[in-house]
Scaffold this motif. Sequence first.
Motif, short mmCIF file in Angstrom:
data_model
loop_
_atom_site.label_atom_id
_atom_site.label_comp_id
_atom_site.label_asym_id
_atom_site.label_seq_id
_atom_site.Cartn_x
_atom_site.Cartn_y
_atom_site.Cartn_z
N ILE A 95 -0.44 5.30 -10.14
CA ILE A 95 -0.46 3.90 -9.28
C ILE A 95 0.61 3.58 -9.07
N TYR A 158 -3.03 -5.94 -11.63
CA TYR A 158 -3.88 -4.77 -10.97
C TYR A 158 -4.38 -5.51 -9.46
N TRP A 161 -1.78 -4.82 -7.23
CA TRP A 161 -1.63 -3.16 -6.89
C TRP A 161 -2.79 -2.85 -6.10
N LEU A 165 -2.45 -1.12 -2.30
CA LEU A 165 -3.28 0.23 -2.03
C LEU A 165 -4.29 -0.04 -0.76
#
Length: 294
Positions: A95, A158, A161, A165
């Motif tokens: 990632i 996250y 993130w 994404l």
Amino acid sequence: MRFPTIILEGKKLPRMIFSLQPPTSHGDHEIYPLMKKIYEMGSWCFDLPSANHLDSFKELRYLTTDLMLIGLCHLDAEEGSSLLGKPLRRFESKIISTIRKDLLPPHLARSILPPSISPEVFTQKEIDRITFDPLRFEEALSRFDPEESPFLLIGEKYGVWLLALGRIDLLHEMVSKVREKGFIPIFSGQWATFVLPKAKPLHVAAYAVPINKKWSLFDLQRASDLIKKFDKPVISLNPLADGTLLNESVGAFSFLFDELKIYAAISKITSEGEANKIVEALMKFPSLIPPRKT
């Protein structure tokens, strides 16, 4: 001292919330004694970023029988995300490589992302295969009680993130589940100028991002301008820049509360003395009254 409050979705939240970070040499055993001292000063809400903080909070609530005492628990979006049936954390290095290569300028990627040991990056098909994991998410949520922690900080590392994404749909599902369980969600992320525009569609009560007089990730002026125009409640994380602004607290809080009009701040403290300095600074703001209800 009883701090001024704001009202978020019908629930009170103090405009100053302490996040206890005792010196590492003392370990987690110092969390409860410090929490008890701060409680005796009049604080009735604590940031609870770890299991040890939560355990100390539960002990304090039990021993004081004070049902007005509340905490802010944290839930990283990783606990509700899977890829090919595996927790998303198993793909962390990949990632990071993907975000570093495709989504951020190199100079920013170096400064705000941890190093990655993976030369591989996600394809769009792999990103599309990341799914919401309701069983893991509900298990994580079961650690918390909405009576003790009515507000839940969701997102964290996250969460940002997943935004990077392009998977805000997963965050929508998590926020919906959080509300279903009786919590009021607050989205928490580390990149103010990235998080606020990207996460704005989420049905959350507020947004918690690092912002202070000294710095903000990316660009302080840009972050300040964005917050001034942002039409949803913003909470400052790290308002005293890891303690470097402690002796300039009045100016630091004036910047946040008067100039940026933030709703609340979550301030790290390592001792009772630091808490006293913050309280003294806040007493210089008699006009620190709650903004509009939401």
